[in-house]
Design a protein around this motif. Structure first.
Motif, PDB file in Angstrom:
ATOM      1  N   GLU A   3       0.926  -1.173  -0.120  1.00 22.16           N
ATOM      2  CA  GLU A   3      -0.054  -0.110  -0.162  1.00 22.16           C
ATOM      3  C   GLU A   3       0.796   1.226   0.033  1.00 22.16           C
ATOM      4  OE1 GLU A   3      -4.220  -1.128   2.069  1.00 22.16           O
ATOM      5  OE2 GLU A   3      -2.406  -0.954   3.331  1.00 22.16           O
ATOM      6  N   TYR A   4       0.336   2.259  -0.825  1.00 20.41           N
ATOM      7  CA  TYR A   4       1.124   3.298  -0.952  1.00 20.41           C
ATOM      8  C   TYR A   4       0.188   4.601  -0.584  1.00 20.41           C
ATOM      9  CZ  TYR A   4       4.789   0.563  -2.988  1.00 20.41           C
ATOM     10  OH  TYR A   4       5.827  -0.458  -3.444  1.00 20.41           O
ATOM     11  N   TYR A   5       0.723   5.862  -0.104  1.00 20.24           N
ATOM     12  CA  TYR A   5      -0.039   6.938   0.000  1.00 20.24           C
ATOM     13  C   TYR A   5       0.213   7.877  -1.182  1.00 20.24           C
ATOM     14  CZ  TYR A   5      -0.361   5.523   4.697  1.00 20.24           C
ATOM     15  OH  TYR A   5      -0.254   5.086   6.079  1.00 20.24           O
ATOM     16  N   PHE A 208     -13.486   6.604  -6.870  1.00 23.10           N
ATOM     17  CA  PHE A 208     -13.457   7.627  -6.512  1.00 23.10           C
ATOM     18  C   PHE A 208     -11.890   8.019  -5.871  1.00 23.10           C
ATOM     19  CE2 PHE A 208     -17.997   7.320  -5.034  1.00 23.10           C
ATOM     20  CZ  PHE A 208     -18.462   7.637  -6.285  1.00 23.10           C
ATOM     21  N   VAL A 209     -11.219   8.938  -6.427  1.00 29.69           N
ATOM     22  CA  VAL A 209     -10.178   9.694  -5.755  1.00 29.69           C
ATOM     23  C   VAL A 209     -10.306  10.805  -5.238  1.00 29.69           C
ATOM     24  CG1 VAL A 209      -8.553   8.427  -7.619  1.00 29.69           C
ATOM     25  CG2 VAL A 209      -9.371  10.733  -7.858  1.00 29.69           C
ATOM     26  N   THR A 210      -9.517  11.024  -3.888  1.00 30.76           N
ATOM     27  CA  THR A 210      -9.526  11.917  -2.893  1.00 30.76           C
ATOM     28  C   THR A 210      -8.300  12.560  -2.900  1.00 30.76           C
ATOM     29  OG1 THR A 210      -9.348  10.370  -1.242  1.00 30.76           O
ATOM     30  CG2 THR A 210     -11.487  11.160  -1.451  1.00 30.76           C
ATOM     31  N   ASN A 211      -7.922  13.941  -3.419  1.00 32.26           N
ATOM     32  CA  ASN A 211      -6.972  14.650  -3.503  1.00 32.26           C
ATOM     33  C   ASN A 211      -6.784  15.904  -2.649  1.00 32.26           C
ATOM     34  OD1 ASN A 211      -5.779  12.417  -5.163  1.00 32.26           O
ATOM     35  ND2 ASN A 211      -7.001  13.368  -6.743  1.00 32.26           N
ATOM     36  N   GLN A 225      -5.129   9.286  -0.474  1.00 26.57           N
ATOM     37  CA  GLN A 225      -5.754   7.821  -0.740  1.00 26.57           C
ATOM     38  C   GLN A 225      -4.543   6.901  -0.439  1.00 26.57           C
ATOM     39  OE1 GLN A 225      -7.622   9.227  -3.930  1.00 26.57           O
ATOM     40  NE2 GLN A 225      -5.383  10.043  -3.997  1.00 26.57           N
ATOM     41  N   LYS A 226      -4.806   5.695  -0.006  1.00 31.17           N
ATOM     42  CA  LYS A 226      -3.987   4.581  -0.114  1.00 31.17           C
ATOM     43  C   LYS A 226      -4.371   3.675  -1.198  1.00 31.17           C
ATOM     44  CE  LYS A 226      -3.100   3.009   4.214  1.00 31.17           C
ATOM     45  NZ  LYS A 226      -3.344   2.130   5.492  1.00 31.17           N
ATOM     46  N   VAL A 227      -3.197   3.175  -1.864  1.00 32.88           N
ATOM     47  CA  VAL A 227      -3.464   2.246  -2.891  1.00 32.88           C
ATOM     48  C   VAL A 227      -2.575   1.073  -3.194  1.00 32.88           C
ATOM     49  CG1 VAL A 227      -4.347   4.224  -4.726  1.00 32.88           C
ATOM     50  CG2 VAL A 227      -1.823   3.848  -4.351  1.00 32.88           C
ATOM     51  N   LEU A 228      -3.193   0.113  -3.437  1.00 33.44           N
ATOM     52  CA  LEU A 228      -2.529  -1.186  -3.475  1.00 33.44           C
ATOM     53  C   LEU A 228      -1.927  -1.519  -4.787  1.00 33.44           C
ATOM     54  CD1 LEU A 228      -1.835  -3.778  -1.885  1.00 33.44           C
ATOM     55  CD2 LEU A 228      -4.020  -4.815  -2.761  1.00 33.44           C
ATOM     56  N   LEU A 229      -0.488  -1.291  -4.848  1.00 36.11           N
ATOM     57  CA  LEU A 229       0.045  -1.540  -6.187  1.00 36.11           C
ATOM     58  C   LEU A 229       1.439  -2.166  -6.056  1.00 36.11           C
ATOM     59  CD1 LEU A 229       0.507   2.449  -6.705  1.00 36.11           C
ATOM     60  CD2 LEU A 229      -1.189   0.833  -7.636  1.00 36.11           C
ATOM     61  N   VAL A 249      -7.569   1.174  -4.909  1.00 38.85           N
ATOM     62  CA  VAL A 249      -7.625   2.036  -3.897  1.00 38.85           C
ATOM     63  C   VAL A 249      -8.290   1.669  -2.615  1.00 38.85           C
ATOM     64  CG1 VAL A 249      -8.728   4.298  -2.936  1.00 38.85           C
ATOM     65  CG2 VAL A 249      -8.070   4.141  -5.304  1.00 38.85           C
ATOM     66  N   THR A 250      -7.477   1.465  -1.454  1.00 39.06           N
ATOM     67  CA  THR A 250      -7.859   0.736  -0.342  1.00 39.06           C
ATOM     68  C   THR A 250      -8.665   1.283   0.641  1.00 39.06           C
ATOM     69  OG1 THR A 250      -5.791   0.702   0.570  1.00 39.06           O
ATOM     70  CG2 THR A 250      -6.211  -1.286  -0.557  1.00 39.06           C
ATOM     71  N   VAL A 251      -8.230   2.590   0.585  1.00 35.04           N
ATOM     72  CA  VAL A 251      -8.670   3.594   1.702  1.00 35.04           C
ATOM     73  C   VAL A 251      -8.711   4.880   1.155  1.00 35.04           C
ATOM     74  CG1 VAL A 251      -8.972   4.738   4.014  1.00 35.04           C
ATOM     75  CG2 VAL A 251      -7.852   2.527   3.547  1.00 35.04           C
ATOM     76  N   ASN A 252      -9.815   5.761   1.387  1.00 31.23           N
ATOM     77  CA  ASN A 252      -9.953   7.210   0.976  1.00 31.23           C
ATOM     78  C   ASN A 252      -9.487   8.040   2.214  1.00 31.23           C
ATOM     79  OD1 ASN A 252     -11.896   6.292  -1.425  1.00 31.23           O
ATOM     80  ND2 ASN A 252     -10.557   7.505  -2.002  1.00 31.23           N
TER      81      ASN A 252
END
Length: 393
Positions: A3-5, A208-211, A225-229, A249-252
């Motif tokens: 997971e990455y921010y 959905f993305v939150t920026n 967001q936290k994304v799994l890559l 995207v795992t968490v917004n």
């Protein structure tokens, strides 16, 4: 996978020479300062800088590559220390199908593609050096150009009353302006969240993305967001937005919508809250009413028996940015950064007990309450942010 921010909407205020890019952006919001703050202070793994079409910014990126500070990644994106940069652009569309201007975000895998887009765009805007310029073409044409260069296309802050897809742009559907098949995700914006928009059916198929939409260094990562890559890169991000190969995207993480500048319907003159359908302010008599995001979302939503099952969404965490916390000044913030390294560590890794070893107990409890989403607020609207109440509940 890991997971990455990620914060994918960061502006550039000024070039290295002092020339304006985002006119409303801070003068300190330079390309080099963004990289340093995002990587070393905020602790972000993946950032979208959305003014990279500006020729002087392209020159700064090329200089960074030449100096060895920046490297182009084989999977797309640019590497700076521990942070991957996704070069992008924010553009304003106002074609014949629009009721008002719409802001969109376009991202590209390589500097070469970004330069080609900048070259094309220079023939369709009045000033290629500036951010968020009005482009003289229709929405579908812009989508096709972005896709022809291998890019990603995301409507920006879609419910904001001004310069957004649903705020002023369309009457009821994104299909009035865009090809839905060429949209890669939807950026919610600061005054809404997943729960609020769950009954807008045409958004069911999009991530959905939150920026942050940062106009200053301090506002970077106010939403993210936290994304799994497999790794932070353009190609991996593209897969996450399509939720392929377990990337997602795992968490917004976002502001409580009550803190957003446009959450409630207000009078444009005195900023008093008014009823959604009001045509005149009962306080001052002003006829100019700014419809809040919450009211606009209600208009677009389908409820009851007519609503089909929507998309399963990741958790949306109402997290107050450290910048918003009463009493957290520069000295205390610096102590926390010295002690814990980055803001991501402070928000996600550090215990309350560890916080109390660095700052006074009351401030530590504020920070802990902020990341748990248990603070109370004064509601924002009409271009004025909400506030965190000073009394802890």
């Amino acid at each position: 996978m890991k997971e990455y921010y990620a914060d994918l909407h960061i502006h550039i205020g000024r070039t290295r020479s002092g020339r304006a890019v985002k006119i409303t952006g801070a003068k300190t919001l330079t390309f080099s300062n963004v990289l340093q703050v995002a990587s070393e202070r905020k602790g972000l793994d993946l950032i979208g800088i959305i003014d990279c079409h500006s020729p002087e910014i392209i020159e700064e990126i090329e200089a960074g590559i030449l100096d060895g500070e920046i490297m182009e990644k084989t999977e797309g994106g640019l590497q700076y220390k521990n942070t991957t940069i996704i070069p992008g652009s924010e553009i304003e569309i106002y074609d014949h199908n629009c009721n008002g201007p719409i802001h969109v975000l376009a991202y590209f895998p390589t500097l070469k593609a970004m330069k080609e887009f900048s070259s094309w765009m220079s023939g369709h805007v009045k000033n290629i050096t500036l951010s968020s310029q009005r482009i003289y073409c229709d929405g579908r044409t812009l989508q096709k150009i972005v896709k022809s260069l291998g890019g990603l296309f995301i409507p920006a802050h879609v419910f904001t009353p001004f310069k957004s897809l649903y705020g002023k742009g369309v009457r009821s559907s994104l299909t009035e302006v865009f090809d839905p098949e060429l949209i890669d995700a939807i950026e919610l914006g600061l005054s809404s969240d997943t729960e609020m928009v769950k009954d807008i059916e045409e958004l069911d198929s999009y991530v959905f993305v939150t920026n942050s939409d940062a106009h200053s260094l301090g506002k970077i990562a106010r939403e993210y967001q936290k994304v799994l890559l497999e790794e932070p890169s353009f190609n991996e991000l593209a897969k996450a937005l399509k939720e392929t190969g377990n990337r997602k995207v795992t968490v917004n993480y976002g502001l409580n919508p009550l803190l957003g500048k446009y959450h409630q319907t207000v009078c444009s003159g005195c900023l008093q809250q008014v009823l959604r359908d009001s045509e005149q302010c009962p306080e001052c008599g002003n006829n100019s009413i700014i419809k809040g995001v919450s009211a606009r979302i209600e208009e677009l939503s389908v409820s009851g028996m007519d609503r089909r099952d929507g998309k399963e969404r990741p958790p949306y965490i109402h997290q107050v940015p450290l910048d918003f916390i009463p009493g957290l000044g520069p000295k205390s913030m610096e102590k926390l950064l010295v002690g814990f390294g980055t803001e991501m560590n402070i928000l996600h890794e550090v215990t309350l007990e560890q916080l109390m070893e660095i700052v006074p107990e009351k401030l530590a409890v504020y920070i802990d309450s902020a990341r748990k989403g248990t603070l109370s607020f004064e509601v924002g609207g009409g271009g004025k942010y909400g506030k965190v109440k000073k009394e802890l509940t």
